[in-house]
Design a protein around this motif. Structure first.
Motif, PDB file in Angstrom:
ATOM      1  N   VAL A  90      37.428  28.399  -3.647  1.00 46.27           N
ATOM      2  CA  VAL A  90      37.989  27.831  -4.877  1.00 46.27           C
ATOM      3  C   VAL A  90      37.872  28.858  -5.991  1.00 46.27           C
ATOM      4  CG1 VAL A  90      37.858  25.974  -6.566  1.00 46.27           C
ATOM      5  CG2 VAL A  90      37.389  25.491  -4.154  1.00 46.27           C
ATOM      6  N   LEU A  91      39.018  29.331  -6.465  1.00 49.12           N
ATOM      7  CA  LEU A  91      39.097  30.284  -7.564  1.00 49.12           C
ATOM      8  C   LEU A  91      39.825  29.631  -8.738  1.00 49.12           C
ATOM      9  CD1 LEU A  91      40.247  33.380  -5.470  1.00 49.12           C
ATOM     10  CD2 LEU A  91      37.921  32.899  -6.268  1.00 49.12           C
ATOM     11  N   ALA A  92      39.631  30.206  -9.920  1.00 50.39           N
ATOM     12  CA  ALA A  92      40.343  29.770 -11.124  1.00 50.39           C
ATOM     13  C   ALA A  92      40.192  28.272 -11.375  1.00 50.39           C
ATOM     14  CB  ALA A  92      41.819  30.158 -11.043  1.00 50.39           C
ATOM     15  N   ASP A  93      38.946  27.829 -11.372  1.00 50.30           N
ATOM     16  CA  ASP A  93      38.675  26.426 -11.692  1.00 50.30           C
ATOM     17  C   ASP A  93      38.072  26.264 -13.086  1.00 50.30           C
ATOM     18  OD1 ASP A  93      36.183  27.494 -11.215  1.00 50.30           O
ATOM     19  OD2 ASP A  93      35.482  25.856  -9.940  1.00 50.30           O
ATOM     20  N   GLY A  94      37.754  27.377 -13.744  1.00 51.96           N
ATOM     21  CA  GLY A  94      37.190  27.323 -15.081  1.00 51.96           C
ATOM     22  C   GLY A  94      35.721  26.952 -15.111  1.00 51.96           C
ATOM     23  N   ILE A 121      38.166  35.878 -30.902  1.00 51.08           N
ATOM     24  CA  ILE A 121      38.012  35.778 -29.462  1.00 51.08           C
ATOM     25  C   ILE A 121      39.047  34.800 -28.915  1.00 51.08           C
ATOM     26  CG2 ILE A 121      36.480  35.036 -27.593  1.00 51.08           C
ATOM     27  CD1 ILE A 121      35.596  37.617 -28.838  1.00 51.08           C
ATOM     28  N   SER A 122      39.649  35.160 -27.793  1.00 46.28           N
ATOM     29  CA  SER A 122      40.665  34.324 -27.144  1.00 46.28           C
ATOM     30  C   SER A 122      40.260  34.084 -25.704  1.00 46.28           C
ATOM     31  CB  SER A 122      42.029  35.013 -27.204  1.00 46.28           C
ATOM     32  OG  SER A 122      43.026  34.240 -26.576  1.00 46.28           O
ATOM     33  N   LYS A 123      40.474  32.862 -25.244  1.00 48.79           N
ATOM     34  CA  LYS A 123      40.150  32.504 -23.863  1.00 48.79           C
ATOM     35  C   LYS A 123      41.437  32.251 -23.097  1.00 48.79           C
ATOM     36  CE  LYS A 123      36.620  29.857 -23.225  1.00 48.79           C
ATOM     37  NZ  LYS A 123      35.714  28.670 -23.208  1.00 48.79           N
ATOM     38  N   LEU A 124      41.529  32.797 -21.886  1.00 51.69           N
ATOM     39  CA  LEU A 124      42.711  32.618 -21.048  1.00 51.69           C
ATOM     40  C   LEU A 124      42.476  31.469 -20.078  1.00 51.69           C
ATOM     41  CD1 LEU A 124      45.475  33.310 -19.971  1.00 51.69           C
ATOM     42  CD2 LEU A 124      44.491  35.275 -18.768  1.00 51.69           C
ATOM     43  N   ALA A 125      42.836  30.269 -20.480  1.00 46.49           N
ATOM     44  CA  ALA A 125      42.605  29.072 -19.668  1.00 46.49           C
ATOM     45  C   ALA A 125      43.561  29.056 -18.485  1.00 46.49           C
ATOM     46  CB  ALA A 125      42.792  27.817 -20.509  1.00 46.49           C
ATOM     47  N   GLY A 126      43.037  29.413 -17.325  1.00 45.72           N
ATOM     48  CA  GLY A 126      43.840  29.485 -16.110  1.00 45.72           C
ATOM     49  C   GLY A 126      43.777  30.834 -15.424  1.00 45.72           C
ATOM     50  N   ASN A 127      43.337  31.878 -16.163  1.00 44.70           N
ATOM     51  CA  ASN A 127      43.317  33.238 -15.596  1.00 44.70           C
ATOM     52  C   ASN A 127      44.673  33.641 -15.023  1.00 44.70           C
ATOM     53  OD1 ASN A 127      40.660  33.338 -16.360  1.00 44.70           O
ATOM     54  ND2 ASN A 127      39.818  33.515 -14.294  1.00 44.70           N
ATOM     55  N   TYR A 152      45.669  37.150  -4.571  1.00 42.42           N
ATOM     56  CA  TYR A 152      45.963  35.860  -5.184  1.00 42.42           C
ATOM     57  C   TYR A 152      46.002  36.007  -6.694  1.00 42.42           C
ATOM     58  CZ  TYR A 152      44.917  31.094  -6.885  1.00 42.42           C
ATOM     59  OH  TYR A 152      44.937  29.891  -7.555  1.00 42.42           O
ATOM     60  N   SER A 153      46.894  35.267  -7.324  1.00 44.24           N
ATOM     61  CA  SER A 153      46.877  35.125  -8.771  1.00 44.24           C
ATOM     62  C   SER A 153      47.230  33.682  -9.079  1.00 44.24           C
ATOM     63  CB  SER A 153      47.888  36.072  -9.433  1.00 44.24           C
ATOM     64  OG  SER A 153      47.731  36.091 -10.844  1.00 44.24           O
ATOM     65  N   PRO A 154      46.534  33.032 -10.018  1.00 45.15           N
ATOM     66  CA  PRO A 154      46.825  31.627 -10.305  1.00 45.15           C
ATOM     67  C   PRO A 154      48.302  31.419 -10.624  1.00 45.15           C
ATOM     68  CG  PRO A 154      44.799  32.290 -11.390  1.00 45.15           C
ATOM     69  CD  PRO A 154      45.407  33.539 -10.828  1.00 45.15           C
ATOM     70  N   PRO A 155      48.948  30.463  -9.951  1.00 45.02           N
ATOM     71  CA  PRO A 155      50.399  30.296 -10.108  1.00 45.02           C
ATOM     72  C   PRO A 155      50.778  29.616 -11.417  1.00 45.02           C
ATOM     73  CG  PRO A 155      49.521  28.639  -8.610  1.00 45.02           C
ATOM     74  CD  PRO A 155      48.384  29.565  -8.928  1.00 45.02           C
ATOM     75  N   ALA A 174      52.754  27.414 -14.047  1.00 46.56           N
ATOM     76  CA  ALA A 174      53.383  26.090 -14.007  1.00 46.56           C
ATOM     77  C   ALA A 174      52.648  25.111 -13.112  1.00 46.56           C
ATOM     78  CB  ALA A 174      54.857  26.167 -13.598  1.00 46.56           C
ATOM     79  N   SER A 175      51.656  25.571 -12.357  1.00 48.05           N
ATOM     80  CA  SER A 175      50.914  24.678 -11.476  1.00 48.05           C
ATOM     81  C   SER A 175      49.521  24.419 -12.035  1.00 48.05           C
ATOM     82  CB  SER A 175      50.804  25.267 -10.069  1.00 48.05           C
ATOM     83  OG  SER A 175      52.063  25.337  -9.457  1.00 48.05           O
ATOM     84  N   CYS A 176      48.990  23.224 -11.739  1.00 43.19           N
ATOM     85  CA  CYS A 176      47.638  22.872 -12.166  1.00 43.19           C
ATOM     86  C   CYS A 176      46.622  23.524 -11.227  1.00 43.19           C
ATOM     87  CB  CYS A 176      47.468  21.366 -12.183  1.00 43.19           C
ATOM     88  SG  CYS A 176      48.532  20.523 -13.398  1.00 43.19           S
ATOM     89  N   LEU A 177      45.488  23.838 -11.787  1.00 43.21           N
ATOM     90  CA  LEU A 177      44.461  24.564 -11.044  1.00 43.21           C
ATOM     91  C   LEU A 177      43.221  23.699 -10.850  1.00 43.21           C
ATOM     92  CD1 LEU A 177      44.784  27.947 -12.950  1.00 43.21           C
ATOM     93  CD2 LEU A 177      45.840  27.319 -10.775  1.00 43.21           C
ATOM     94  N   PRO A 178      42.419  24.021  -9.820  1.00 46.45           N
ATOM     95  CA  PRO A 178      42.586  25.123  -8.877  1.00 46.45           C
ATOM     96  C   PRO A 178      43.513  24.767  -7.718  1.00 46.45           C
ATOM     97  CG  PRO A 178      40.549  23.968  -8.406  1.00 46.45           C
ATOM     98  CD  PRO A 178      41.131  23.304  -9.634  1.00 46.45           C
ATOM     99  N   THR A 179      43.903  25.796  -6.971  1.00 46.20           N
ATOM    100  CA  THR A 179      44.678  25.638  -5.738  1.00 46.20           C
ATOM    101  C   THR A 179      43.802  26.142  -4.590  1.00 46.20           C
ATOM    102  OG1 THR A 179      45.732  27.805  -6.125  1.00 46.20           O
ATOM    103  CG2 THR A 179      46.907  25.858  -6.880  1.00 46.20           C
ATOM    104  N   PRO A 180      42.961  25.286  -4.020  1.00 43.88           N
ATOM    105  CA  PRO A 180      41.955  25.720  -3.044  1.00 43.88           C
ATOM    106  C   PRO A 180      42.574  26.367  -1.805  1.00 43.88           C
ATOM    107  CG  PRO A 180      41.565  23.452  -3.765  1.00 43.88           C
ATOM    108  CD  PRO A 180      42.929  23.829  -4.233  1.00 43.88           C
ATOM    109  N   LEU A 181      41.890  27.372  -1.281  1.00 44.14           N
ATOM    110  CA  LEU A 181      42.261  28.015  -0.027  1.00 44.14           C
ATOM    111  C   LEU A 181      41.333  27.449   1.050  1.00 44.14           C
ATOM    112  CD1 LEU A 181      42.682  31.677  -1.332  1.00 44.14           C
ATOM    113  CD2 LEU A 181      44.458  29.957  -0.966  1.00 44.14           C
ATOM    114  N   ILE A 182      41.907  26.686   1.989  1.00 40.03           N
ATOM    115  CA  ILE A 182      41.145  25.943   2.994  1.00 40.03           C
ATOM    116  C   ILE A 182      41.198  26.676   4.328  1.00 40.03           C
ATOM    117  CG2 ILE A 182      40.780  23.702   4.059  1.00 40.03           C
ATOM    118  CD1 ILE A 182      40.685  23.616   1.011  1.00 40.03           C
ATOM    119  N   PHE A 183      40.024  26.912   4.930  1.00 41.21           N
ATOM    120  CA  PHE A 183      39.921  27.596   6.211  1.00 41.21           C
ATOM    121  C   PHE A 183      39.528  26.574   7.277  1.00 41.21           C
ATOM    122  CE2 PHE A 183      39.498  30.815   3.008  1.00 41.21           C
ATOM    123  CZ  PHE A 183      40.231  31.887   3.529  1.00 41.21           C
ATOM    124  N   ILE A 184      40.401  26.384   8.262  1.00 42.71           N
ATOM    125  CA  ILE A 184      40.223  25.329   9.262  1.00 42.71           C
ATOM    126  C   ILE A 184      40.087  25.960  10.656  1.00 42.71           C
ATOM    127  CG2 ILE A 184      41.216  23.244  10.247  1.00 42.71           C
ATOM    128  CD1 ILE A 184      43.023  23.061   7.761  1.00 42.71           C
TER     129      ILE A 184
END
Length: 392
Positions: A258-262, A278-284, A373-376, A378-388
């Protein structure tokens, strides 16, 4: 100073949450193994946010001076500067994400474009390294997914090197100069380039008939930040390297990165040039993650990588997800994959997108898979990468 030096330093550890592992059934396994890369399959009664988290170390890598224009996202005045930053000679990454939001006294067509002004005393050369330019559209998911895909695929040869005289202003992307942007249309540009003189970078909105150079000389100040969108400014991090702390073992069940979850992966910070605050980039958004994960199979199984829209239930803006990323070779060849590739978006559970299936070379042998990977947008975050773990 934001960019202190080019040395790599360790940000530190991230987390392991509550353990949850789950086996998939034969039918779900077959759906994954029979799917084409990037396509959607359904895995009923499987998805959860509680899969075991992959603990990782995160290292800041040397990278370009990075800025993003997304505050304001909707430019509500006919002419205005949405981003204005000073940069030094060297590499620069610019992410343009702005919408024509003019509706009073009426909706009008606009132009949203990015410029560079040579503030040095010698001619400036701009050499493009990565170039992604999308047509203005109200389909934000499409624009975000294709913008990332084009960026990852680009080698910069889409634009020739250009010269900029001292004091001269030119458009960074000639295509944006020509586009007419209707109300509510998103302009999406993602660029990486090298300059050899100090410069000003700006993103502005003006009339379709006016050149960006003329508009830039006429507009004196930037639109105040409203702190409601991802952010704007010059940020101190552009590239991360990710390493897992413990080897993924197929015998240990499902796990997720799980990346880019803040939270476990905080938002990067920088300085907003006009205010000096100071500026924060919400979403990276626009930050590139280079991911190396070690794994092994002690039970002969392979490792399927999927993703899903884990935020679908949050609100109406999270009803879909679309992304693009780069994966190393597995059952499918290495390279860029759109997520999803067979539809515009994935909606919600039980849908997952099949990214790659990795086969072990030898039982128990430790291997390394690589992802970019880069946070996409227009999409809500995070976008988990699942290993099955899957039977081969």
């Amino acid at each position: 100073m934001i960019f202190k030096n080019s040395s790599i330093f360790l940000l530190g550890l991230l987390t392991s949450k509550a353990v949850f592992s789950q086996e998939i059934g034969v039918e779900s396994r077959n759906r994954i193994m029979n799917a084409k890369q990037g396509t959607i399959v359904e895995l009923p009664n499987f998805l959860t946010e509680n899969f075991k988290h992959i603990a990782y170390d995160k290292i800041i890598q040397p990278g370009p001076q990075f800025m993003i224009s997304d505050d304001p996202e909707y430019i509500r005045i006919p002419e205005g500067i949405a981003l204005k930053e000073s940069v030094k000679p060297g590499a620069v990454r610019l992410y343009v994400y702005n919408v024509n939001g003019v509706k009073e006294p009426k909706k009008i067509e606009r132009k949203i474009t990015a410029i560079i002004k040579n503030t040095g005393n010698k001619p400036l050369t701009i050499k493009m390294l990565k170039y992604s330019s999308q047509l203005p559209s109200t389909d934000y998911f499409f624009v975000g997914k294709n913008g990332l895909s084009d960026y990852f695929s680009s080698n910069g040869k889409e634009l020739k090197d250009r010269k900029v005289a001292p004091g001269e202003v030119i458009a960074i992307d000639p295509k944006l100069e020509k586009h007419v942007v209707k109300y509510d249309e998103l302009v999406h540009g993602f660029y990486e380039f090298i300059i050899d003189q100090p410069a000003e970078i700006a993103v502005l909105q003006t009339s379709p008939e006016k050149s960006s150079a003329k508009a830039y000389t006429e507009i004196k100040t930037a639109i105040p930040s409203n702190h409601k969108n991802a952010g704007r400014g010059l940020f101190g991090v552009s590239n991360y390297k990710i390493f897992n702390q413990n080897i993924i073992n197929t015998a240990e069940g499902v796990s997720q990165l799980v990346l880019a979850d803040g939270k476990t992966d905080p938002w990067v910070v920088g300085i907003e040039g006009e205010s000096g605050k100071i500026s924060k980039l919400a979403g990276n958004y626009g930050v590139i993650y280079d991911i190396d994960l070690q794994w092994k199979s002690t039970d002969g199984k392979g490792l399927a990588l999927v993703t899903w829209n884990s935020r679908a239930g949050d609100n109406k803006w999270c009803s879909g997800m679309a992304a693009s990323m780069v994966t190393s070779a597995g059952v499918f060849k290495e390279g860029v994959v759109q997520l999803p590739s067979d539809k515009l978006i994935t909606k919600s559970e039980p849908e997952v997108i099949v990214i790659q299936v990795f086969k072990p070379k030898n039982i128990g042998e430790v291997e390394t898979l690589n992802l970019k990977y880069s946070p996409p947008g227009a999409s809500c975050l995070p976008t988990p990468l699942i290993f099955i773990p899957v039977d081969l």
